[in-house]
Motif scaffolding. Structure first.
Motif, PDB file in Angstrom:
ATOM      1  N   THR A 188       0.832  -1.202   0.000  1.00 24.73           N
ATOM      2  CA  THR A 188       0.000   0.000   0.000  1.00 24.73           C
ATOM      3  C   THR A 188       0.867   1.253   0.000  1.00 24.73           C
ATOM      4  N   TYR A 216       2.431   1.678  -3.398  1.00 25.76           N
ATOM      5  CA  TYR A 216       1.420   2.145  -4.358  1.00 25.76           C
ATOM      6  C   TYR A 216       1.141   3.636  -4.175  1.00 25.76           C
ATOM      7  N   ASN A 239      -6.025  -2.518   5.470  1.00 29.49           N
ATOM      8  CA  ASN A 239      -6.187  -3.387   4.308  1.00 29.49           C
ATOM      9  C   ASN A 239      -7.280  -4.406   4.605  1.00 29.49           C
ATOM     10  N   THR A 283      -7.890  -0.106   1.872  1.00 28.83           N
ATOM     11  CA  THR A 283      -7.869  -0.867   0.625  1.00 28.83           C
ATOM     12  C   THR A 283      -8.855  -2.009   0.755  1.00 28.83           C
ATOM     13  N   ASP A 284      -9.511  -2.323  -0.347  1.00 26.05           N
ATOM     14  CA  ASP A 284     -10.415  -3.467  -0.382  1.00 26.05           C
ATOM     15  C   ASP A 284     -10.480  -3.971  -1.816  1.00 26.05           C
ATOM     16  N   VAL A 324      -8.756   1.617  -3.639  1.00 27.77           N
ATOM     17  CA  VAL A 324      -8.000   2.257  -2.557  1.00 27.77           C
ATOM     18  C   VAL A 324      -8.711   3.566  -2.249  1.00 27.77           C
ATOM     19  N   LYS A 373     -10.948   8.162  -4.261  1.00 34.17           N
ATOM     20  CA  LYS A 373     -10.714   6.772  -4.696  1.00 34.17           C
ATOM     21  C   LYS A 373      -9.632   6.773  -5.754  1.00 34.17           C
TER      22      LYS A 373
END
Length: 135
Positions: A6, A9, A47, A81-82, A86, A134
């Motif tokens: 994460t 990213y 997460n 996050t899912d 994100v 998002k």
């Protein structure tokens, strides 16, 4: 996604954040209340393996990290996050809106990845997706 994935990213999308995991810092101990930091930001990462339309943040994490951001002249960002994306919540900018809500009590497992353990009550605020960016 792991916390480090994460962070990587977020650094790819927003290079100016230049985030570093608290676990890699000599300054922060393993008991730090947030997961990553940069020159002007502290970041809490959640997460999730499953998508929930309404995200939640524990009251204790909200308050301690908001205060830590104020004391370090930083912004507090909450990242969820899912499986659908994100979600980046600019908590510093949304704090007054969040505080208009009443916290809710949610019975939760005392440990995230273990079944059959104790249940504890966690007090949380609900964060709607429209409060997030998002990516």
């Amino acid at each position: 996604m792991t916390e480090q994935e994460t962070i990587d990213y977020l650094n790819e999308i927003y290079p100016s954040l230049d985030l570093q995991a608290t676990s890699t810092s000599d300054y922060y101990s393993k008991y730090c209340s947030f997961d990553a930091f940069g020159d002007n930001h502290i970041v809490e990462i959640k997460n999730r393996r499953k998508y929930y339309k309404e995200k939640m943040i524990e009251c204790c994490k909200l308050f301690v990290n908001y205060q830590a951001a104020q004391l370090s002249d930083s912004r507090f960002i909450y990242v969820v996050t899912d499986e659908k994306g994100v979600w980046v919540y600019p908590i510093t900018e949304k704090m007054e809106e969040i505080m208009k809500q009443k916290p809710i009590k949610i019975p939760c497992p005392s440990k995230t990845d273990f079944e059959g353990g104790e249940t504890i009550d966690k007090y949380c605020y609900i964060l709607n997706e429209d409060m997030a960016i998002k990516i």
